[in-house]
Design a protein around this motif. Structure first.
Motif, PDB file in Angstrom:
ATOM      1  N   TRP A   1      10.730 -11.043 -58.133  1.00 26.54           N
ATOM      2  CA  TRP A   1      10.884 -10.083 -57.031  1.00 26.54           C
ATOM      3  C   TRP A   1      11.915 -10.578 -56.018  1.00 26.54           C
ATOM      4  O   TRP A   1      12.827  -9.859 -55.615  1.00 26.54           O
TER       5      TRP A   1
ATOM      6  N   MET B   1      -8.058  -1.366 -58.125  1.00 26.15           N
ATOM      7  CA  MET B   1      -6.747  -1.811 -58.651  1.00 26.15           C
ATOM      8  C   MET B   1      -6.512  -3.296 -58.355  1.00 26.15           C
ATOM      9  O   MET B   1      -6.706  -3.765 -57.239  1.00 26.15           O
ATOM     10  N   SER B   2      -6.124  -4.004 -59.348  1.00 26.24           N
ATOM     11  CA  SER B   2      -5.994  -5.466 -59.248  1.00 26.24           C
ATOM     12  C   SER B   2      -4.751  -5.895 -58.458  1.00 26.24           C
ATOM     13  O   SER B   2      -3.820  -5.135 -58.274  1.00 26.24           O
ATOM     14  N   THR B   3      -4.778  -7.125 -57.981  1.00 23.34           N
ATOM     15  CA  THR B   3      -3.607  -7.624 -57.237  1.00 23.34           C
ATOM     16  C   THR B   3      -3.189  -8.994 -57.748  1.00 23.34           C
ATOM     17  O   THR B   3      -2.830  -9.868 -56.982  1.00 23.34           O
ATOM     18  N   LYS B   4      -3.239  -9.188 -59.071  1.00 21.39           N
ATOM     19  CA  LYS B   4      -2.877 -10.475 -59.636  1.00 21.39           C
ATOM     20  C   LYS B   4      -1.367 -10.662 -59.689  1.00 21.39           C
ATOM     21  O   LYS B   4      -0.758 -10.540 -60.744  1.00 21.39           O
ATOM     22  N   LEU B   5      -0.773 -10.919 -58.548  1.00 16.24           N
ATOM     23  CA  LEU B   5       0.668 -11.146 -58.532  1.00 16.24           C
ATOM     24  C   LEU B   5       0.925 -12.623 -58.766  1.00 16.24           C
ATOM     25  O   LEU B   5       0.676 -13.455 -57.907  1.00 16.24           O
TER      26      LEU B   5
ATOM     27  N   PHE C   1       5.968  -3.354 -59.179  1.00 18.56           N
ATOM     28  CA  PHE C   1       6.939  -4.260 -59.790  1.00 18.56           C
ATOM     29  C   PHE C   1       6.253  -5.232 -60.760  1.00 18.56           C
ATOM     30  O   PHE C   1       6.447  -5.149 -61.961  1.00 18.56           O
TER      31      PHE C   1
ATOM     32  N   GLY D   1       9.299   1.231 -63.609  1.00 17.75           N
ATOM     33  CA  GLY D   1       8.091   2.015 -63.826  1.00 17.75           C
ATOM     34  C   GLY D   1       8.333   3.390 -64.414  1.00 17.75           C
ATOM     35  O   GLY D   1       9.474   3.794 -64.623  1.00 17.75           O
TER      36      GLY D   1
ATOM     37  N   SER E   1       5.486 -16.318 -61.069  1.00 18.04           N
ATOM     38  CA  SER E   1       6.735 -15.959 -61.766  1.00 18.04           C
ATOM     39  C   SER E   1       7.171 -14.547 -61.388  1.00 18.04           C
ATOM     40  O   SER E   1       8.359 -14.278 -61.199  1.00 18.04           O
ATOM     41  N   GLN E   2       6.204 -13.643 -61.198  1.00 19.69           N
ATOM     42  CA  GLN E   2       6.535 -12.285 -60.776  1.00 19.69           C
ATOM     43  C   GLN E   2       7.094 -12.274 -59.349  1.00 19.69           C
ATOM     44  O   GLN E   2       8.040 -11.554 -59.049  1.00 19.69           O
ATOM     45  N   LEU E   3       6.500 -13.105 -58.505  1.00 25.07           N
ATOM     46  CA  LEU E   3       6.972 -13.163 -57.121  1.00 25.07           C
ATOM     47  C   LEU E   3       8.391 -13.712 -57.043  1.00 25.07           C
ATOM     48  O   LEU E   3       9.233 -13.221 -56.288  1.00 25.07           O
TER      49      LEU E   3
ATOM     50  N   VAL F   1      10.641  -2.372 -65.321  1.00 22.32           N
ATOM     51  CA  VAL F   1      10.027  -2.729 -64.055  1.00 22.32           C
ATOM     52  C   VAL F   1      10.147  -1.615 -63.016  1.00 22.32           C
ATOM     53  O   VAL F   1       9.414  -1.597 -62.034  1.00 22.32           O
TER      54      VAL F   1
ATOM     55  N   TYR G   1       4.416  -4.673 -64.322  1.00 22.17           N
ATOM     56  CA  TYR G   1       5.161  -4.238 -65.502  1.00 22.17           C
ATOM     57  C   TYR G   1       5.743  -5.404 -66.296  1.00 22.17           C
ATOM     58  O   TYR G   1       6.365  -5.203 -67.332  1.00 22.17           O
TER      59      TYR G   1
END
Lengths: 149, 149
Positions: free
Chosen positions: B13, B1-5, A125, B146, B8-10, B144, A128
């Motif tokens: 979601w 693989m990155s985890t930069k959440l 999610f 994908g 604003s994305q959270l 989003v 993107y």
DNA sequence: CAAGATTGAACTGTCAATCTTT
DNA sequence: AAAGATTGACAGTTCAATCTTG
């Protein structure tokens, strides 16, 4: 009451249906065999309880917050209590009411689960969207879910 | 693989979770007692079949299109066949395959149901969006969800 | 009588196993 | 062996009925 549903609105509706289903399908697929990672609905409950002072909430209020029915919540909470993640406590002021209270084990489960969900939410999610797009998406989804109640 | 959440994305979601649940709760609530209005999943199936020439589609392709599992679709289609809205026809070229074919009764059910859904989708979703906002929401939700597959 | 919560019965979806055909 | 589809066993959800307290 009018029914002027335009084509652009209908296409947006369709993208909500399909987008939501696709994203969930991918995220849920990832956690089938994981250890200590609680199912999504449980995570939701723990997440909300954790935001409360006293780490507790009335069942009916919790049901509204996570947008589910009272009967479904009763059954979830009973399962979570069996698993030791919450306990139910009768309300002192209103003897009809029940609190769901997060336990230490519940808090631990929240902490163990979060990195997994964070990664999944990012991969399926968040990655993107730019920051601006994320804020715009939030604005539109909040607007479109209408006035509370 | 990155985890930069990011935050604003959270939040985006979270708005997807809550928004989707709220809107669906309202729309499904409206059709409990209606006459001749088919449930949402059935409507989806009929809607897709109606877009096809020959009004038919292979079960596995249909399952992918409406974003559900093969076993869930088998069970839905069996129910719809009992209700006379579709029938199953064995594939001539590939004897493993089944077609779901919309019947005249299925087409009638689609026509009866659509005005109800159109009104509900408008009242609980479309009316909150301008044309520009609807197009932007569609763009973001498509982005989003994908890449296909 | 209404609100908070729970329960039984029926229904729906899910997972893995199975069957047939390719 | 893999793909299309189905099935049995099981878990989760829903609806209406019920119980208790306000």
């Amino acid at each position: 009451m009018s029914t002027k549903l335009g084509l652009s609105q209908l296409k947006a509706w369709s993208s909500l249906l399909v987008g939501h289903a696709r994203i969930f399908q991918k995220i849920e697929r990832e956690f089938d065999a994981e250890k200590g990672v609680v199912p999504f609905h449980w995570y939701d409950v723990l997440f909300i309880l954790n935001q409360q002072k006293e780490k507790q909430m009335r069942l009916s209020e919790l049901a509204e917050t996570i947008v589910t029915s009272k009967s479904a919540l009763t059954r979830s909470i009973d399962k979570m209590e069996e698993a030791g993640l919450v306990k139910k406590v009768q309300c002192a002021e209103d003897k009809r009411g029940q609190y769901a209270v997060m336990t230490a084990k519940g808090h631990a489960a929240l902490k163990v689960s979060w990195p997994h969900y964070r990664t999944a939410i990012y991969n399926h999610f968040g990655k993107y969207l730019t920051g601006t797009e994320a804020r715009e998406l939030e604005r539109l989804l909040t607007k479109v879910s209408g006035p509370q109640k």
